[in-house]
Design a protein around this motif. Structure first.
Motif, PDB file in Angstrom:
ATOM      1  N   GLY A 237     -51.549  23.347  69.512  1.00 48.63           N
ATOM      2  CA  GLY A 237     -52.321  24.113  70.485  1.00 48.63           C
ATOM      3  C   GLY A 237     -51.537  25.198  71.173  1.00 48.63           C
ATOM      4  O   GLY A 237     -52.099  26.015  71.894  1.00 48.63           O
ATOM      5  N   SER A 238     -50.208  25.256  70.960  1.00 45.25           N
ATOM      6  CA  SER A 238     -49.402  26.352  71.482  1.00 45.25           C
ATOM      7  C   SER A 238     -49.309  27.455  70.440  1.00 45.25           C
ATOM      8  O   SER A 238     -49.447  27.211  69.234  1.00 45.25           O
ATOM      9  CB  SER A 238     -47.996  25.865  71.846  1.00 45.25           C
ATOM     10  OG  SER A 238     -48.027  25.048  72.992  1.00 45.25           O
ATOM     11  N   THR A 239     -49.041  28.651  70.907  1.00 48.21           N
ATOM     12  CA  THR A 239     -48.975  29.801  70.010  1.00 48.21           C
ATOM     13  C   THR A 239     -47.757  29.732  69.091  1.00 48.21           C
ATOM     14  O   THR A 239     -46.715  29.175  69.456  1.00 48.21           O
ATOM     15  CB  THR A 239     -48.930  31.106  70.829  1.00 48.21           C
ATOM     16  OG1 THR A 239     -49.010  32.228  69.940  1.00 48.21           O
ATOM     17  CG2 THR A 239     -47.678  31.201  71.657  1.00 48.21           C
ATOM     18  N   GLY A 240     -47.893  30.283  67.893  1.00 49.28           N
ATOM     19  CA  GLY A 240     -46.778  30.419  66.963  1.00 49.28           C
ATOM     20  C   GLY A 240     -46.138  29.154  66.472  1.00 49.28           C
ATOM     21  O   GLY A 240     -44.902  29.073  66.386  1.00 49.28           O
ATOM     22  N   PRO A 331     -39.505  23.804  65.951  1.00 49.49           N
ATOM     23  CA  PRO A 331     -39.288  23.060  67.194  1.00 49.49           C
ATOM     24  C   PRO A 331     -40.595  22.735  67.906  1.00 49.49           C
ATOM     25  O   PRO A 331     -41.637  23.323  67.621  1.00 49.49           O
ATOM     26  CB  PRO A 331     -38.431  24.023  68.020  1.00 49.49           C
ATOM     27  CG  PRO A 331     -38.832  25.376  67.529  1.00 49.49           C
ATOM     28  CD  PRO A 331     -39.069  25.214  66.051  1.00 49.49           C
ATOM     29  N   PHE A 332     -40.504  21.783  68.857  1.00 52.95           N
ATOM     30  CA  PHE A 332     -41.674  21.418  69.653  1.00 52.95           C
ATOM     31  C   PHE A 332     -42.095  22.602  70.531  1.00 52.95           C
ATOM     32  O   PHE A 332     -41.284  23.481  70.835  1.00 52.95           O
ATOM     33  CB  PHE A 332     -41.353  20.232  70.561  1.00 52.95           C
ATOM     34  CG  PHE A 332     -41.155  18.918  69.845  1.00 52.95           C
ATOM     35  CD1 PHE A 332     -41.446  18.775  68.500  1.00 52.95           C
ATOM     36  CD2 PHE A 332     -40.678  17.822  70.532  1.00 52.95           C
ATOM     37  CE1 PHE A 332     -41.263  17.574  67.839  1.00 52.95           C
ATOM     38  CE2 PHE A 332     -40.477  16.607  69.888  1.00 52.95           C
ATOM     39  CZ  PHE A 332     -40.775  16.485  68.536  1.00 52.95           C
ATOM     40  N   PRO A 333     -43.354  22.616  70.967  1.00 45.54           N
ATOM     41  CA  PRO A 333     -43.784  23.672  71.896  1.00 45.54           C
ATOM     42  C   PRO A 333     -42.931  23.668  73.166  1.00 45.54           C
ATOM     43  O   PRO A 333     -42.427  22.619  73.595  1.00 45.54           O
ATOM     44  CB  PRO A 333     -45.233  23.277  72.209  1.00 45.54           C
ATOM     45  CG  PRO A 333     -45.665  22.414  71.071  1.00 45.54           C
ATOM     46  CD  PRO A 333     -44.442  21.687  70.624  1.00 45.54           C
ATOM     47  N   LYS A 334     -42.791  24.825  73.778  1.00 46.33           N
ATOM     48  CA  LYS A 334     -41.987  24.947  75.002  1.00 46.33           C
ATOM     49  C   LYS A 334     -42.537  24.087  76.129  1.00 46.33           C
ATOM     50  O   LYS A 334     -41.799  23.722  77.051  1.00 46.33           O
ATOM     51  CB  LYS A 334     -41.910  26.407  75.432  1.00 46.33           C
ATOM     52  CG  LYS A 334     -41.130  27.290  74.470  1.00 46.33           C
ATOM     53  CD  LYS A 334     -41.093  28.724  74.948  1.00 46.33           C
ATOM     54  CE  LYS A 334     -40.307  29.605  73.967  1.00 46.33           C
ATOM     55  NZ  LYS A 334     -40.286  31.021  74.421  1.00 46.33           N
ATOM     56  N   LEU A 346     -52.911  26.219  76.851  1.00 38.64           N
ATOM     57  CA  LEU A 346     -53.364  26.165  75.461  1.00 38.64           C
ATOM     58  C   LEU A 346     -53.658  27.577  74.965  1.00 38.64           C
ATOM     59  O   LEU A 346     -54.228  28.394  75.697  1.00 38.64           O
ATOM     60  CB  LEU A 346     -54.645  25.333  75.336  1.00 38.64           C
ATOM     61  CG  LEU A 346     -54.519  23.815  75.381  1.00 38.64           C
ATOM     62  CD1 LEU A 346     -55.903  23.180  75.426  1.00 38.64           C
ATOM     63  CD2 LEU A 346     -53.727  23.277  74.190  1.00 38.64           C
ATOM     64  N   ASP A 347     -53.268  27.858  73.746  1.00 36.49           N
ATOM     65  CA  ASP A 347     -53.688  29.103  73.102  1.00 36.49           C
ATOM     66  C   ASP A 347     -54.946  28.783  72.306  1.00 36.49           C
ATOM     67  O   ASP A 347     -54.879  28.169  71.234  1.00 36.49           O
ATOM     68  CB  ASP A 347     -52.601  29.641  72.180  1.00 36.49           C
ATOM     69  CG  ASP A 347     -53.001  30.961  71.547  1.00 36.49           C
ATOM     70  OD1 ASP A 347     -52.929  31.983  72.234  1.00 36.49           O
ATOM     71  OD2 ASP A 347     -53.415  30.936  70.370  1.00 36.49           O
ATOM     72  N   GLU A 352     -58.435  26.828  67.792  1.00 36.77           N
ATOM     73  CA  GLU A 352     -59.581  26.990  66.889  1.00 36.77           C
ATOM     74  C   GLU A 352     -59.129  27.123  65.442  1.00 36.77           C
ATOM     75  O   GLU A 352     -59.767  26.588  64.528  1.00 36.77           O
ATOM     76  CB  GLU A 352     -60.415  28.204  67.291  1.00 36.77           C
ATOM     77  CG  GLU A 352     -61.621  28.399  66.392  1.00 36.77           C
ATOM     78  CD  GLU A 352     -62.693  29.294  66.995  1.00 36.77           C
ATOM     79  OE1 GLU A 352     -63.465  29.884  66.211  1.00 36.77           O
ATOM     80  OE2 GLU A 352     -62.776  29.376  68.238  1.00 36.77           O
ATOM     81  N   ASP A 353     -58.022  27.820  65.213  1.00 38.97           N
ATOM     82  CA  ASP A 353     -57.526  27.979  63.842  1.00 38.97           C
ATOM     83  C   ASP A 353     -57.122  26.639  63.238  1.00 38.97           C
ATOM     84  O   ASP A 353     -57.435  26.348  62.076  1.00 38.97           O
ATOM     85  CB  ASP A 353     -56.347  28.949  63.815  1.00 38.97           C
ATOM     86  CG  ASP A 353     -56.764  30.385  64.117  1.00 38.97           C
ATOM     87  OD1 ASP A 353     -57.971  30.675  64.056  1.00 38.97           O
ATOM     88  OD2 ASP A 353     -55.876  31.198  64.431  1.00 38.97           O
ATOM     89  N   TRP A 354     -56.411  25.824  64.015  1.00 39.83           N
ATOM     90  CA  TRP A 354     -56.053  24.495  63.522  1.00 39.83           C
ATOM     91  C   TRP A 354     -57.311  23.678  63.211  1.00 39.83           C
ATOM     92  O   TRP A 354     -57.365  22.947  62.217  1.00 39.83           O
ATOM     93  CB  TRP A 354     -55.214  23.743  64.549  1.00 39.83           C
ATOM     94  CG  TRP A 354     -53.746  24.012  64.512  1.00 39.83           C
ATOM     95  CD1 TRP A 354     -52.976  24.526  65.515  1.00 39.83           C
ATOM     96  CD2 TRP A 354     -52.851  23.758  63.412  1.00 39.83           C
ATOM     97  NE1 TRP A 354     -51.661  24.613  65.107  1.00 39.83           N
ATOM     98  CE2 TRP A 354     -51.551  24.143  63.837  1.00 39.83           C
ATOM     99  CE3 TRP A 354     -53.017  23.242  62.131  1.00 39.83           C
ATOM    100  CZ2 TRP A 354     -50.441  24.027  63.005  1.00 39.83           C
ATOM    101  CZ3 TRP A 354     -51.907  23.123  61.313  1.00 39.83           C
ATOM    102  CH2 TRP A 354     -50.643  23.508  61.736  1.00 39.83           C
TER     103      TRP A 354
END
Length: 391
Positions: A237-240, A331-334, A346-347, A352-354
């Motif tokens: 759910g985080s970007t990138g 790596p894990f989300p920041k 949340l991004d 939605e893409d996932w």
């Protein structure tokens, strides 16, 4: 018997990798996003999960009830089971804390116990005790919501496929596969991650399933043996995000998901893409930018697997021979284990893409091409909302 079961599992994996059925471009473009259902404040699927839900607390029970209500209201053909266990924790002062796993299963009509192999989709729904008030939006409220949306999106196509098989009298030996969703409790450590302070629900479930035998001469020896692939979603759910391929034996499945990601990006269906039509329209320079990837290891060679992995709910199942596809970024989300892992961080394009990617992967695994009628489903949802006065 164990040798025979192992041979069946290996044969099944070879069959699955060889007979994998792809979805058409038209189907991929038609897969619905979650839309307002993922609104973080009032969305019917995601919003109720975005609360503190530490195991054994009222918030945890409320989220579990939300899951149950969702299936009973939207997916009545799914079978629901609760798996209950208790354990002391480092913070419980000797008190037994309850852990409740929800198991939602959709098998072909008339399927016999021990005769169905299942694609098993997994996320944990508990949140961390500390820091106080921690939400865990990526960890793992959003992944839970993704699985609910996936189940609802594919349900009618599953029904249509199985009705078609019954009507046309096709060979049912090739169709004994179902879908199972595990929403697991107690993944988080109460103090610090150890073998005993973590994975409370998954450890108890894997152990019980190991000793829950199907009838003699069944195709699958026990519920663990029935798992064709254990697909675990976490920290999404985080970007990138960059999600590696962790296991050589399931790299073929990872590559299928990576191919779906590539196709969805090429079709302009990934909202997080810098080249999505909505973003291109706002840029003065319309030249396409380098396209990122969530699944970064599609070209990974066999000699590049060195045995490393991230400990998570799959571990008790993997230790008992279950094949694992772990979808977790490295790596894990920041925001990992920080108060900022909340709804506001949340991004939603990435979420939605996932969701679309996981839905497409399950649709291909279940060979649902030709059985979707998304326009009909959209009309049905609209009619139901109108009936109940929902805008």
């Amino acid at each position: 018997m164990l040798f025979y079961s192992t041979l069946l599992r290996l044969a099944g994996l070879l069959c699955l990798s060889a007979a994998y059925s792809t979805l058409s471009d038209d189907t991929l473009k038609s897969i619905p996003g979650p839309g307002d259902d993922f609104d973080v404040k009032k969305g019917s699927i995601l919003a109720p999960i975005l609360q503190t839900r530490v195991s054994g607390t009222p918030g945890n029970a409320a989220v579990l009830q939300h899951f149950v209500g969702f299936f009973k209201t939207n997916l009545p053909k799914w079978n629901l089971e609760f798996h209950n266990s208790t354990s002391t924790t480092p913070t419980s002062n000797g008190k037994e804390i309850p852990f409740v796993n929800l198991i939602a299963t959709r098998d072909p009509p008339g399927a016999q116990v021990g005769e169905v192999g299942r694609l098993t989709l997994v996320a944990h729904y508990d949140s961390k005790l500390e820091p106080k008030g921690f939400i865990g939006a990526t960890d793992s409220a959003a992944p839970c919501a993704m699985l609910l949306h996936t189940a609802r999106t594919l349900d009618a196509a599953l029904t249509k496929k199985w009705e078609s098989i019954a009507t046309d009298g096709l060979d049912e030996l090739d169709e004994q596969k179902g879908v199972q969703i595990l929403l697991l409790d107690g993944e988080e450590a109460f103090v610090s991650w150890t073998a005993t302070d973590s994975l409370y629900g998954s450890r108890a479930l894997a152990e019980d399933w190991e000793h829950s035998f199907h009838p003699a001469m069944s195709t699958y020896r026990n519920p663990l043996d029935s798992i064709s692939l254990f697909v675990l979603l976490d920290l999404l759910g985080s970007t990138g995000p960059h999600v590696p391929s962790y296991f050589k034996t399931t790299h073929w499945a990872y590559k299928h998901m990576a191919n779906l990601e590539h196709r969805l990006r090429e079709l302009g269906e990934f909202k997080s893409s810098p080249n999505h039509p909505s973003k291109l329209a706002k840029r003065k320079n319309k030249k396409p930018r380098d396209e990122p990837r969530f699944l970064v290891d599609a070209e990974k060679g066999d000699d590049a697997f060195i045995g490393g992995f991230v400990e998570d709910d799959h571990v008790p199942f993997m230790a008992r021979g279950v094949e694992i596809l772990h979808i977790i970024p490295t790596p894990f989300p920041k925001v990992w284990h920080r108060m900022t892992d909340d709804a506001e961080h949340l991004d939603m394009d990435t979420v939605e893409d996932w969701t679309k990617l996981v839905t497409a992967f399950v649709g291909e695994w279940m060979e649902l091409e030709g059985f979707f009628d998304f326009k009909k489903e959209k009309r049905k949802v609209h009619e139901e909302k109108t009936e109940f006065g929902i805008p």
